[in-house]
Write a protein that holds these residues in place. Structure first.
Motif, PDB file in Angstrom:
ATOM      1  N   LEU A 194     -14.121  76.367   7.362  1.00 37.47           N
ATOM      2  CA  LEU A 194     -13.244  75.235   7.656  1.00 37.47           C
ATOM      3  C   LEU A 194     -11.904  75.714   8.191  1.00 37.47           C
ATOM      4  O   LEU A 194     -11.563  76.898   8.086  1.00 37.47           O
ATOM      5  N   ALA A 195     -11.129  74.791   8.737  1.00 37.72           N
ATOM      6  CA  ALA A 195      -9.811  75.116   9.287  1.00 37.72           C
ATOM      7  C   ALA A 195      -8.882  75.674   8.220  1.00 37.72           C
ATOM      8  O   ALA A 195      -7.994  76.471   8.529  1.00 37.72           O
ATOM      9  N   ASP A 196      -9.095  75.308   6.943  1.00 33.79           N
ATOM     10  CA  ASP A 196      -8.253  75.828   5.858  1.00 33.79           C
ATOM     11  C   ASP A 196      -8.652  77.241   5.435  1.00 33.79           C
ATOM     12  O   ASP A 196      -8.044  77.827   4.552  1.00 33.79           O
ATOM     13  N   GLY A 197      -9.710  77.798   6.059  1.00 39.00           N
ATOM     14  CA  GLY A 197     -10.148  79.158   5.764  1.00 39.00           C
ATOM     15  C   GLY A 197     -11.278  79.253   4.760  1.00 39.00           C
ATOM     16  O   GLY A 197     -11.881  80.310   4.609  1.00 39.00           O
ATOM     17  N   SER A 198     -11.589  78.173   4.073  1.00 38.52           N
ATOM     18  CA  SER A 198     -12.679  78.211   3.096  1.00 38.52           C
ATOM     19  C   SER A 198     -14.026  78.256   3.821  1.00 38.52           C
ATOM     20  O   SER A 198     -14.146  77.819   4.970  1.00 38.52           O
ATOM     21  N   VAL A 255     -18.491  69.347  12.345  1.00 43.30           N
ATOM     22  CA  VAL A 255     -17.664  69.479  11.138  1.00 43.30           C
ATOM     23  C   VAL A 255     -16.464  68.565  11.276  1.00 43.30           C
ATOM     24  O   VAL A 255     -15.873  68.453  12.355  1.00 43.30           O
ATOM     25  N   GLY A 256     -16.119  67.894  10.204  1.00 42.55           N
ATOM     26  CA  GLY A 256     -14.968  67.000  10.234  1.00 42.55           C
ATOM     27  C   GLY A 256     -14.560  66.597   8.839  1.00 42.55           C
ATOM     28  O   GLY A 256     -14.845  67.308   7.870  1.00 42.55           O
ATOM     29  N   ASN A 257     -13.918  65.457   8.731  1.00 43.07           N
ATOM     30  CA  ASN A 257     -13.472  64.925   7.441  1.00 43.07           C
ATOM     31  C   ASN A 257     -13.721  63.437   7.394  1.00 43.07           C
ATOM     32  O   ASN A 257     -13.629  62.755   8.409  1.00 43.07           O
ATOM     33  N   ARG A 258     -14.019  62.959   6.201  1.00 46.55           N
ATOM     34  CA  ARG A 258     -14.016  61.531   5.907  1.00 46.55           C
ATOM     35  C   ARG A 258     -13.040  61.369   4.759  1.00 46.55           C
ATOM     36  O   ARG A 258     -13.357  61.732   3.623  1.00 46.55           O
ATOM     37  N   GLY A 259     -11.848  60.916   5.094  1.00 51.30           N
ATOM     38  CA  GLY A 259     -10.795  60.880   4.082  1.00 51.30           C
ATOM     39  C   GLY A 259     -10.447  62.302   3.686  1.00 51.30           C
ATOM     40  O   GLY A 259     -10.153  63.132   4.546  1.00 51.30           O
ATOM     41  N   ASP A 260     -10.531  62.604   2.404  1.00 51.27           N
ATOM     42  CA  ASP A 260     -10.239  63.947   1.890  1.00 51.27           C
ATOM     43  C   ASP A 260     -11.481  64.837   1.817  1.00 51.27           C
ATOM     44  O   ASP A 260     -11.403  65.950   1.312  1.00 51.27           O
TER      45      ASP A 260
END
Length: 121
Positions: free
Chosen positions: A34-38, A59-64
């Protein structure tokens, strides 16, 4: 029960939000940085189409919630839990991931420990 840790690739070889597939002891796994490195790993098999395609998903997000969207029928899966956000009866097996000395390593859950498709609601 988990299998031993298996080296997949160097951490820097995983591009953020670009899933890749890995074959571990005959099991296909989708690996996502992920973009946060995880880094996360789920089964590569789309439980709706039965095709090994989730590493080609978006890859994306739905809310948090960090998600992986199937390229087949567009169901979204939570990368942390494997839960399908579009059908609560379905959940992907999620595998343990760690980064050690710059290497991404995965311990794939055994078939007995993996969640079934679908899970009961």
């Amino acid at each position: 029960m988990n299998m031993p840790w298996v080296r997949i690739c160097r951490y820097e070889e995983l591009l953020p939000e670009r899933p890749v597939a890995a074959l571990i002891a005959g099991r296909q796994v989708a690996v996502v940085r992920l973009a946060d490195g995880s880094v996360h790993a789920v089964d590569n098999r789309d439980p709706f189409s039965q095709a090994q395609v989730l590493a080609r998903g978006i890859v994306g997000n739905r809310g948090d919630v960090a998600i992986l969207v199937s390229p087949m029928h567009k169901q979204a899966f939570d990368l942390h839990s494997g839960r399908c956000l579009d059908d609560a009866r379905v959940q992907l097996p999620v595998h343990d991931v760690r980064v050690r000395s710059g290497w991404v390593e995965i311990a794939v859950r055994s078939a007995a420990a993996a969640l079934p498709y679908p899970v009961s609601a």
